[in-house]
Scaffold this motif. Structure first.
Motif, short mmCIF file in Angstrom:
data_model
loop_
_atom_site.label_atom_id
_atom_site.label_comp_id
_atom_site.label_asym_id
_atom_site.label_seq_id
_atom_site.Cartn_x
_atom_site.Cartn_y
_atom_site.Cartn_z
N MET A 166 3.98 -6.98 -25.75
CA MET A 166 4.16 -6.60 -27.15
C MET A 166 3.27 -7.44 -28.06
O MET A 166 2.65 -6.93 -28.99
N ILE A 167 3.21 -8.72 -27.81
CA ILE A 167 2.43 -9.59 -28.69
C ILE A 167 0.93 -9.38 -28.45
O ILE A 167 0.15 -9.23 -29.38
N ALA A 168 0.57 -9.33 -27.17
CA ALA A 168 -0.85 -9.20 -26.87
C ALA A 168 -1.35 -7.78 -27.12
O ALA A 168 -2.54 -7.57 -27.36
N GLY A 169 -0.46 -6.82 -27.03
CA GLY A 169 -0.85 -5.44 -27.27
C GLY A 169 -1.70 -4.85 -26.18
O GLY A 169 -2.47 -3.93 -26.40
N THR A 170 -1.56 -5.37 -24.97
CA THR A 170 -2.36 -4.81 -23.89
C THR A 170 -1.65 -5.02 -22.56
O THR A 170 -0.83 -5.93 -22.43
N PRO A 221 8.76 -19.99 -29.24
CA PRO A 221 10.15 -19.91 -28.75
C PRO A 221 10.33 -18.76 -27.77
O PRO A 221 10.90 -18.94 -26.69
N TRP A 222 9.85 -17.61 -28.14
CA TRP A 222 10.04 -16.47 -27.24
C TRP A 222 9.26 -16.65 -25.96
O TRP A 222 9.69 -16.26 -24.88
N ILE A 260 16.97 -10.03 -25.42
CA ILE A 260 16.95 -10.82 -26.66
C ILE A 260 15.58 -11.43 -26.86
O ILE A 260 15.07 -11.51 -27.99
N ASP A 261 14.97 -11.82 -25.76
CA ASP A 261 13.64 -12.39 -25.85
C ASP A 261 12.65 -11.37 -26.41
O ASP A 261 11.77 -11.71 -27.21
N MET A 262 12.83 -10.13 -26.00
CA MET A 262 11.96 -9.07 -26.54
C MET A 262 12.16 -8.93 -28.04
O MET A 262 11.20 -8.84 -28.81
N VAL A 263 13.42 -8.94 -28.47
CA VAL A 263 13.70 -8.86 -29.91
C VAL A 263 13.04 -10.03 -30.62
O VAL A 263 12.40 -9.87 -31.67
N CYS A 264 13.19 -11.20 -30.02
CA CYS A 264 12.63 -12.40 -30.62
C CYS A 264 11.12 -12.27 -30.77
O CYS A 264 10.55 -12.62 -31.81
N ALA A 265 10.49 -11.74 -29.72
CA ALA A 265 9.04 -11.55 -29.79
C ALA A 265 8.69 -10.59 -30.92
O ALA A 265 7.71 -10.80 -31.65
N GLY A 266 9.50 -9.54 -31.08
CA GLY A 266 9.25 -8.60 -32.17
C GLY A 266 9.36 -9.28 -33.52
O GLY A 266 8.50 -9.12 -34.40
N VAL A 267 10.40 -10.08 -33.69
CA VAL A 267 10.59 -10.80 -34.96
C VAL A 267 9.41 -11.71 -35.22
O VAL A 267 8.84 -11.76 -36.32
N ALA A 270 13.75 -19.63 -32.64
CA ALA A 270 14.49 -20.52 -31.74
C ALA A 270 15.97 -20.21 -31.82
O ALA A 270 16.67 -20.18 -30.79
N ALA A 271 16.45 -19.94 -33.04
CA ALA A 271 17.87 -19.62 -33.18
C ALA A 271 18.20 -18.33 -32.46
O ALA A 271 19.24 -18.21 -31.80
N ILE A 272 17.28 -17.37 -32.56
CA ILE A 272 17.52 -16.09 -31.88
C ILE A 272 17.68 -16.31 -30.39
O ILE A 272 18.45 -15.62 -29.72
N ILE A 273 16.98 -17.30 -29.85
CA ILE A 273 17.08 -17.55 -28.41
C ILE A 273 18.30 -18.41 -28.07
O ILE A 273 19.07 -18.10 -27.18
#
Lengths: 213, 173, 407, 401
Positions: free
Chosen positions: C195-199, C224-225, C350-357, C376-379
């Protein structure tokens, strides 16, 4: 919290990992054929027979009394008594073993034979590199393989040997003293007898060549 | 018709034949997995990376395992079947009918009239992603919902089956 | 001064690219009809040479490392420091009798080790081991990796089923159930990176991370993610490759050796090889996704060739695997499953959500800290909650013991 | 009758016997009635890495759940009792070494105690202290090795076992220095011990005992609180208090079930009443409690050792009146029991006035603790069976004799 104990354990193993390089106490392994731990004085493995002097036949202390054979828990000792006698260290005429075999594949190194032997004839060896490719013959030790000189015993069990030697020396001394006393008594007796004979001779008037002894 | 295509096609077809004709069920399932792999290979050969890999991931990684597990758990591995069962004829008929329908559909659709040397798009996976999440987002979400419902259903089914055992287990502990 | 610097950089660049240059040179200097063969060989042979070599090295390292952890020496008799031990092992396993059980399914029994080794090798096709050093430039490289990984399950099944041994069947069932369960968090935790790298291309993911702010790299593990994702990924990877503490499929104290209990000699060695190859591959992927692949940890260290960095990181990962193995007991099957579905899976989501945030929060000066804290809180909050749930659900606690009264 | 069928028959016989003894507490789990599933029969052992020797468990599995478990003993039967009945009293001592080959010192003590009771021998003061020191060192090394083996069964790749063996090595060195052998010590004698231990030996022992708490701490840091260990052991292999008592379970296993029964406190044999030590008790009777009992007892052993090493007096080590060789006790019987590291180790002797005992019987804690294995294992998975077996602490040399 989840993972806390695991992290603690990881730290402990890491400490041991490092410790095994720096702390001799943590790395107790001995690199055996090159390095050897000295065996303690009391170490024992299999029995051997002691002899005095240089001749294993003549000096063998065993008098073939069969006590060890009877007491041996796994019954691994086989003794055949001789028909003739030979003098032991104090000069007393004793039997000797014609055959003395120990099957070390049966022996369990319990040292009971040593404890029960009244003649200090059998002792425990420390030699442990005894592997052989002959299961039967190679592990049945005869008198020839078993007999070892007293010097060897002094080398492997110095304190014990010193004690035994002292005791035997004492015994020898006592025997000798006794023998001397006996000899003296015999001499005295002889002298007395001679005297009596003298007296008798004197009394009888009969002339005789008496050894002056 | 490149060499690689011929090889892959032969592999797929022979594996498919084996999947139908092997006497032991597990062997059939394994042969089917080989056929799936061959199919994935054909996709890859055509430059359809995403489809080919998804084929491998889903069919070899999941479906084949599922089949194998189902066979193992339901009927023991020892059962062997004679090839050429009584239903062979009807099966053949059904297979032929399905093939005819598919062939008709393919031949009459626009796909067959397209140029055979289609240019491979440069960034195929990203395109698929963008298309899925923009143009086809509604169907995607519907499918997601359906799958979630199926998942929950499966969990509930498994739950019911397990509860007496779990209770018993709890008693003994 | 500048000239020297440029020369040094040029030299470093040259050393870095030495294999690529050689590859290029060799291919262009072969006659046209043979080029395809040479280029394929130049890809396949290094993989076939380097990673089994690494396997040989790892067997020694593992045994020595475990030995040291356990206050022993480990192998030190064959060659200097016991480094030639793998050769002795190889000779032994090659000359050993190959026993096939009489009731075994011969063909499947024979094929299983081959399938497992070949799939293990295939995974290296998409692993960038250095700058421009990747076997196949696949756009969907990650997908390829996971697709190939899932094929090993089939091989495991083949081995377990064909041996006709109850232990091996149990082991295979365990292995497959475990692999399927942990594949989910494995893939989900890498989705955060995607998701972050987009590839989906490992090369591009590494390039994305091989940038520096000052001297510090943009590795995903420093977010954090990314940190959570890395831990999740490596945990799942340990389970996926049957490493301790998830080595149930071969738990020697329970089911002896699991699915390869009926294999001996060279086939057994193949299983062993495949297992380690999988560990390297999945560790390599972890490095690629989270630890910046072949990029240097500090910008000025980039003079050291990229492939050295990759293998250095790989060795560190292997070391961690050995360390964990030396420390932990094994989980039980149901606990393993609980852990996968009740902890790993939610955490990965949750990690995926965190990455999205993380992706959508602005990156301004003030936001840097805030973004960190939020993510960090999300994790951490779900982590604590889930951990509580895991522990309380099964009443696991440290107990305090009483002593009998004197009497 | 072939050997195999005989074995099976004897196993069935044992099984019936067990069922008759405490059939009430026994229940076989039925496989799921609704879904008829296949029962998988697996023979765990005699060649299996975690049966602690040649021991077989015929396990019936429903999935991975145990529905029936039949322990089969006897692979290591050596005729121990009959051999001792045909040997002199003294000749039985080295054989007791080989019962539980991890704790030869305590085995010696149990037998020697029985003979001393039979004959009525008083033991010199110093000997009593030496015996306590030896027994507690034995207990320490046995417990540490057990924890290591248990973790090994749990799959910890041998690390705790190696740490335990590292310390055990030092204790065995001490044994060797005084008795001549590391494991088969053959050290105790009727009315004493075979040889006295030197002041240097005592000093060395003091130093070692001073270091032992550090080792236990290290062990605890490595294991206590480890989530995997707790998850694997808590609530697993539960032995209820009543069952434990009625089955005759003894030792740390019984105390883990919460029963305060330690023969060192109950009988106060030797001079145990002179030392201050506590008896840890468990509550749940599961594998974790059994594991923790061992760890806590290790600490108590250290406490006893410290006291004994401080107070040990000088004096002779052998009662001069006792005839070690050729012992002929009067007609009578005696039962000597001690708290061996594994439980109540008893020797029952009947003398008919001859050189060898008329009846020689061992009450082996391992065998009796093992008989309730099935009750602890029903409903568990194979992995738990292995761990539960590991927590019983068996040595097949003692189980099969």
């Amino acid at each position: 919290m989840l993972g806390e104990g695991i992290v603690k354990g990881l730290i402990e193993t890491a400490r041991n990992f490092v410790g095994s390089y720096v702390d001799k106490d943590r790395l107790v392994t001995v690199q055996y054929p090159e390095e050897r731990n000295p065996l303690p004085e009391a170490a024992r493995n299999f029995p051997f027979l002691l002899y005095d002097g240089d001749d294993p036949e003549a000096g063998l202390r065993c008098v073939s009394c069969h006590i060890c054979e009877k007491e041996c828990p796994p019954r691994c000792i086989h003794i055949e008594k001789s028909t003739d006698k030979k003098p032991d260290f104090v000069g007393k005429q004793q039997f000797y073993p014609k055959v003395f075999n120990i099957d070390v594949s049966v022996c369990m190194s319990c040292q009971i034979c040593v404890e029960v032997c009244p003649f200090d004839a059998i002792r425990m060896d420390k030699e442990f590199e005894l592997s052989t490719d002959d299961r039967f013959g190679g592990l049945l030790w005869t008198k020839k393989e078993l007999a070892k000189p007293n010097e060897y015993y002094q080398k492997i069990h110095p304190m014990e040997a010193a004690e035994t030697d002292a005791r035997r020396a004492e015994e020898l001394k006592q025997t000798q003293a006794k023998a001397a006393a006996a000899a003296a008594a015999a001499a005295a007796k002889a002298a007395e007898a001679a005297k009596a004979a003298e007296a008798a001779k004197a009394g009888n008037g009969a002339a005789g060549k008496e050894p002056s002894a | 018709m490149t060499v690689s295509f011929v090889l892959l096609a032969l592999l797929t077809l022979s594996a498919a034949v084996a999947a139908m004709s092997m006497p032991r069920l597990i062997h059939c399932a394994l042969a089917l997995a080989v056929a799936f792999t061959g199919l994935g290979g054909i996709f890859l050969n055509l430059g359809a990376e995403f489809v080919g890999l998804a084929q491998l991931l889903v069919y070899v990684g999941a479906v084949a395992i599922l089949i194998v597990f189902a066979i193992l758990l339901t009927r023991g591995s020892e059962v062997s079947m004679r090839p050429g069962a009584r239903s062979a004829i009807s099966g053949t008929v059904i297979a032929l009918a399905v093939f005819a329908v598919l062939a008709h559909a393919v031949l009459t659709s626009g796909v067959s009239r397209m140029a055979t040397t289609a240019v491979t798009p440069s960034n195929r996976v990203q395109e698929i992603g963008v298309t899925l999440l923009q143009q086809y987002v509604l169907p995607l979400e519907v499918i997601a919902l359906l799958l979630t419902a199926a998942l929950i259903g499966a969990v509930i089914l498994a739950w019911r089956e397990k509860s007496p055992a779990a209770q018993e287990g709890a008693e003994t502990r | 001064m500048n000239g020297y610097f440029a020369m040094a950089t040029g030299l470093a660049e040259r050393v870095d690219q030495i294999f690529v240059t050689f590859d290029h040179w060799a291919v262009t200097n072969t006659p046209e009809p043979l080029r395809w063969l040479v280029s394929i060989l130049l890809i396949v042979v290094p993989i076939l040479a380097v990673f089994p070599g690494l396997f040989a090295l790892t067997t020694v390292l593992e045994r020595k490392g475990l030995g040291r952890i356990q206050n022993r020496y480990g192998p030190n008799r064959v060659g200097p420091y016991g480094l030639l031990q793998p050769i002795a092992d190889a000779v032994k396993s090659l000359t050993k009798e190959d026993v096939v059980p009489r009731t075994a399914d011969g063909v499947v029994h024979y094929l299983a080790p081959l399938v497992i080794v070949s799939t293990a090798f295939l995974a290296y096709a998409v692993l960038p081991v250095g700058r421009n050093m990747i076997a196949v430039h696949l756009d969907a490289g990650l997908l390829f990796f996971f697709a190939i990984g899932s094929a090993t399950e089939l091989a495991v099944f083949m081995a377990g089923w064909s041996s006709r041994n109850k232990y091996s069947l149990l082991g295979a069932m365990r292995a497959i159930a475990q692999m399927i369960s942990y594949e989910v968090p494995l893939i989900l935790s890498s989705i955060a990176v995607i998701m972050i790298a987009g590839t989906l291309s490992p090369e591009k993911i590494v390039l994305e991370q091989a940038q520096y702010t000052g001297i510090f790299p943009h590795w995903y593990v420093f977010t954090p993610w990314g940190f959570a994702g890395f831990l999740l990924f490596m945990t799942a990877a340990a389970a996926e490759t049957n490493r301790s503490p998830f080595d149930l499929p071969e738990g020697e104290s329970e089911i002896i050796a699991g699915y390869f209990v009926e294999y001996s000699g060279f086939k057994f060695a193949l299983f062993f090889l495949a297992e380690y190859l999988e560990i390297f591959a999945v560790s390599g992927l972890g490095i690629t996704l989270f630890l910046g692949g072949w990029s240097a940890p500090l910008s000025f260290l980039a003079v050291i060739p990229s492939w050295i960095w990759f293998f250095a990181k790989l060795l560190v990962m292997i070391g961690v695997f050995i360390w964990v193995r030396g420390t932990m007991p094994r989980l039980r099957m149901d606990q393993l499953m609980n852990f996968a579905w009740k902890f790993m899976l939610p955490m990965a989501l949750i990690d995926m959500v965190c990455a999205g945030v993380w992706r959508f929060l602005p990156g301004g000066a003030l936001w840097v800290v805030l973004r960190w804290l939020i993510c960090a809180a999300i994790i951490v909050v779900p982590y604590v909650a889930l951990a509580r749930g895991l522990e309380q659900g099964r009443k696991i606690e440290q107990r305090v013991y009483r002593y009998a009264e004197e009497g | 009758m072939s050997g195999k069928s005989m074995m099976e028959e004897s196993a069935i016989g044992l099984d019936e016997q067990m069922g008759a003894t405490y059939g009430a507490g026994r229940h076989t789990l039925k496989p799921d009635a609704e879904h008829e599933s296949q029962i998988l029969e697996v023979a765990i052992g005699p060649q299996h890495p975690s049966t602690h020797g040649v021991f077989r468990m015929d396990v019936q599995l429903d999935g991975e759940r145990v529905v029936r478990l039949k322990p089969v003993f006897g692979y290591l039967h050596r005729n121990h009792e009959k051999i001792a009945e045909n040997a002199a009293y003294l000749a039985a001592i080295p054989y007791t070494d080989r019962l539980d080959y991890l704790c030869s010192m305590t085995n010696n003590w149990g037998y020697v105690l029985a003979v001393e009771k039979l004959v009525g021998i008083a033991v010199p003061e110093r000997t009593e202290y030496i015996r306590v020191i030896m027994a507690e060192l034995t207990r320490f090394q046995n417990h540490s090795a057990l924890v290591g083996f248990l973790l090994q069964d749990m799959g910890a790749s041998g690390t705790p076992l190696m740490y335990a063996f590292r310390e055990r090595e030092k204790i065995l060195d001490l044994f060797e220095a005084v008795s001549g052998a590391r494991m088969m010590c053959n050290y105790l004698r009727f009315g004493g011990v075979r040889v006295d231990c030197t002041p240097e030996w005592l000093e060395e022992t003091r130093q070692l005992v001073g270091r032992l708490p550090r080792f236990v701490d290290e062990f605890e840091r490595l294991l206590r609180g480890n989530e995997i260990l707790m998850a694997r052991t808590q609530g697993v292999g539960v032995l209820p208090r009543e069952l434990a008592v009625s089955a005759g379970v003894t030792g740390p296993m019984l105390r883990a079930s919460g029963v305060n029964y330690d023969i060192r406190k109950v009988d106060r044999y030797g001079i145990y009443d002179r030392f201050k030590f506590r008896v840890p008790l468990g509550e749940h009777g599961d594998v974790y409690d059994r594991y923790m009992m061992r760890v806590l007892e290790m600490r108590e052993s250290i406490a006893i050792l410290e006291q004994a090493l401080k107070e040990i007096p000088d004096g002779p080590v052998q009662d001069p009146k006792t005839k070690v060789r050729g012992l002929r006790p009067k007609v009578g019987e005696a039962y000597g029991r001690i708290e061996s590291p594994k439980g109540e180790l008893g020797f029952y002797l009947i003398s008919d006035g001859t050189m060898n005992p008329y009846r020689y019987r061992v009450r082996p804690p391992c065998l009796i603790n093992l008989t309730i294995l099935e009750d602890m294992c029903l409903g568990l998975s194979v992995a738990d069976v292995v761990v539960t077996l590991g927590s019983v602490d068996i040595v097949m040399g003692e189980v099969d004799r």
